[in-house]
Scaffold this active site. Structure first.
Site, PDB file in Angstrom:
ATOM      1  N   ARG A   9      29.738  64.922  -0.586  1.00  0.00           N
ATOM      2  CA  ARG A   9      28.827  64.307   0.386  1.00  0.00           C
ATOM      3  C   ARG A   9      28.210  65.373   1.283  1.00  0.00           C
ATOM      4  O   ARG A   9      27.010  65.351   1.569  1.00  0.00           O
ATOM      5  CB  ARG A   9      29.593  63.270   1.198  1.00  0.00           C
ATOM      6  CG  ARG A   9      28.763  62.566   2.259  1.00  0.00           C
ATOM      7  CD  ARG A   9      29.439  61.335   2.797  1.00  0.00           C
ATOM      8  NE  ARG A   9      29.230  60.194   1.885  1.00  0.00           N
ATOM      9  CZ  ARG A   9      30.133  59.754   1.029  1.00  0.00           C
ATOM     10  NH1 ARG A   9      31.302  60.336   0.929  1.00  0.00           N
ATOM     11  NH2 ARG A   9      29.865  58.717   0.248  1.00  0.00           N
ATOM     12  N   SER A  28      31.211  59.761 -11.759  1.00  0.00           N
ATOM     13  CA  SER A  28      32.556  59.502 -11.259  1.00  0.00           C
ATOM     14  C   SER A  28      33.312  58.714 -12.306  1.00  0.00           C
ATOM     15  O   SER A  28      32.706  58.052 -13.167  1.00  0.00           O
ATOM     16  CB  SER A  28      32.494  58.706  -9.943  1.00  0.00           C
ATOM     17  OG  SER A  28      33.780  58.273  -9.546  1.00  0.00           O
ATOM     18  N   ARG A  29      34.632  58.753 -12.246  1.00  0.00           N
ATOM     19  CA  ARG A  29      35.420  57.898 -13.134  1.00  0.00           C
ATOM     20  C   ARG A  29      35.222  56.434 -12.776  1.00  0.00           C
ATOM     21  O   ARG A  29      35.460  55.545 -13.597  1.00  0.00           O
ATOM     22  CB  ARG A  29      36.897  58.268 -13.028  1.00  0.00           C
ATOM     23  CG  ARG A  29      37.242  59.629 -13.591  1.00  0.00           C
ATOM     24  CD  ARG A  29      38.683  59.989 -13.313  1.00  0.00           C
ATOM     25  NE  ARG A  29      38.958  60.060 -11.880  1.00  0.00           N
ATOM     26  CZ  ARG A  29      40.142  60.327 -11.348  1.00  0.00           C
ATOM     27  NH1 ARG A  29      41.180  60.537 -12.147  1.00  0.00           N
ATOM     28  NH2 ARG A  29      40.305  60.381 -10.040  1.00  0.00           N
ATOM     29  N   TYR A  50      31.978  61.808 -16.549  1.00  0.00           N
ATOM     30  CA  TYR A  50      31.458  63.135 -16.238  1.00  0.00           C
ATOM     31  C   TYR A  50      30.626  63.721 -17.384  1.00  0.00           C
ATOM     32  O   TYR A  50      29.674  64.469 -17.153  1.00  0.00           O
ATOM     33  CB  TYR A  50      32.611  64.082 -15.910  1.00  0.00           C
ATOM     34  CG  TYR A  50      33.464  63.608 -14.758  1.00  0.00           C
ATOM     35  CD1 TYR A  50      32.878  63.175 -13.573  1.00  0.00           C
ATOM     36  CD2 TYR A  50      34.851  63.587 -14.858  1.00  0.00           C
ATOM     37  CE1 TYR A  50      33.655  62.745 -12.516  1.00  0.00           C
ATOM     38  CE2 TYR A  50      35.636  63.154 -13.804  1.00  0.00           C
ATOM     39  CZ  TYR A  50      35.039  62.732 -12.631  1.00  0.00           C
ATOM     40  OH  TYR A  50      35.808  62.299 -11.589  1.00  0.00           O
ATOM     41  N   HIS A  71      39.080  71.431 -12.044  1.00  0.00           N
ATOM     42  CA  HIS A  71      37.937  72.340 -12.015  1.00  0.00           C
ATOM     43  C   HIS A  71      37.677  73.019 -13.355  1.00  0.00           C
ATOM     44  O   HIS A  71      36.531  73.091 -13.815  1.00  0.00           O
ATOM     45  CB  HIS A  71      38.141  73.405 -10.931  1.00  0.00           C
ATOM     46  CG  HIS A  71      37.894  72.897  -9.557  1.00  0.00           C
ATOM     47  ND1 HIS A  71      37.961  73.680  -8.433  1.00  0.00           N
ATOM     48  CD2 HIS A  71      37.581  71.650  -9.099  1.00  0.00           C
ATOM     49  CE1 HIS A  71      37.701  72.963  -7.359  1.00  0.00           C
ATOM     50  NE2 HIS A  71      37.479  71.723  -7.742  1.00  0.00           N
ATOM     51  N   LYS A  89      35.307  75.531  -4.253  1.00  0.00           N
ATOM     52  CA  LYS A  89      36.508  76.339  -4.043  1.00  0.00           C
ATOM     53  C   LYS A  89      37.712  75.389  -3.916  1.00  0.00           C
ATOM     54  O   LYS A  89      37.561  74.241  -3.474  1.00  0.00           O
ATOM     55  CB  LYS A  89      36.345  77.243  -2.817  1.00  0.00           C
ATOM     56  CG  LYS A  89      36.118  76.500  -1.480  1.00  0.00           C
ATOM     57  CD  LYS A  89      37.436  76.114  -0.826  1.00  0.00           C
ATOM     58  CE  LYS A  89      37.248  75.259   0.361  1.00  0.00           C
ATOM     59  NZ  LYS A  89      38.499  74.595   0.780  1.00  0.00           N
ATOM     60  N   ASP A 170      43.362  75.026  -0.593  1.00  0.00           N
ATOM     61  CA  ASP A 170      42.416  74.397   0.318  1.00  0.00           C
ATOM     62  C   ASP A 170      42.058  75.273   1.502  1.00  0.00           C
ATOM     63  O   ASP A 170      40.899  75.374   1.885  1.00  0.00           O
ATOM     64  CB  ASP A 170      42.980  73.063   0.817  1.00  0.00           C
ATOM     65  CG  ASP A 170      42.439  71.893   0.023  1.00  0.00           C
ATOM     66  OD1 ASP A 170      41.359  71.407   0.381  1.00  0.00           O
ATOM     67  OD2 ASP A 170      43.079  71.485  -0.952  1.00  0.00           O
TER      68      ASP A 170
END
Length: 254
Positions: A9, A28-29, A50, A71, A89, A170
């Site tokens: 977003r 999206s799933r 995807y 990823h 990242k 993260d």
């Protein structure tokens, strides 16, 4: 765009407000979630998977915003359909996955990059230029800390090892990227607490002989997601020391 979560977003807002690019498809799933995201950002097409995003002929490049654990697979999906890829990242869970992604990109002659936005901040560019000009002499040591106080439910991905949760991927990537960006070269690493709330890591001056980092460490990085830390990055050269100080300003320390 793959995986319309919170960071996606933020990315969609940035694309729309600060670039000449356009998000033309989101996947999206959950097809309903993709459709809602597409409506919010005026994206013409949404998909409940995807692969359809990567196969869309109007898509020129793919942005991967899924959890770290996905990823590698999502980047390979895009690359194998001939699409350059920008991966949020942290780029992947481990070195092996990173090599697989870049090998696929090289084989297909396609662009692939980690979306480490801090490398492109104006003050970081200024720091690089000053270091290149010899303002502090040879960089010998970098130290960096980054912590946030995150009140997370137990089911959150940051606490889930299966989704590559933990402080390292993260938050720890920020001080690590800061150090590696300024030091360059290849280094050994010693670390602990990588899947826990706290991450401690040292980067050594030797890629092979310094893995224990007993005496030859070049950089230290700390991160914690249960407590707010004073966020500083210090750069030490033979000539002087700099402190990289929030909010995005740099001061020279005698």
């Amino acid at each position: 765009m793959i995986a319309p979560g919170g960071i996606a977003r933020t990315f969609a807002h940035a694309v729309r407000s600060a670039t000449r690019s356009t998000v033309v498809a989101v996947g999206s799933r959950d097809a309903g979630r993709a459709a809602a995201f597409a409506q919010e950002f005026d994206i013409p097409r949404s998909y409940g998977d995807y692969a359809s995003v990567a196969a869309d002929p109007e898509v020129e490049a793919v942005y991967v915003a899924s959890p770290h654990s996905e990823h590698r697979d999502h980047a390979l999906l895009a690359l194998r359909t001939g699409k350059p890829v920008l991966v949020e990242k942290a780029l992947a869970r481990n070195e092996r996955e990173v090599h697989q992604m870049f090998a696929a990109a090289e084989e297909a002659n396609l662009f692939a990059m980690e979306a480490m936005w801090t490398r492109f901040l104006p003050h970081i560019d200024w720091v690089r230029s000053r270091i290149a000009a010899g303002a502090i002499g040879e960089v010998v040591t970098v130290t960096a800390d980054h912590g946030q106080s995150l009140d997370l439910p137990d089911a959150h991905r940051l606490k889930n090892p299966d989704l590559a949760g933990g402080a390292l991927l993260d938050l720890g990537v920020y001080p690590i990227s800061f150090a590696v960006d300024l030091l360059g070269g290849k280094y050994g690493i010693t670390r602990k607490g990588l899947s826990r709330p706290r991450m401690q890591l040292k980067i050594c001056s030797s890629a092979t002989g310094g893995r224990e980092c007993r005496v030859d460490w070049k950089a230290r990085a700390n991160s914690y997601y249960r407590a707010r830390q004073i966020e500083y990055g210090y750069i030490y050269g033979y000539a002087r020391k700099w402190g990289h100080c929030p909010p995005g300003q740099l001061r020279s320390c005698k």
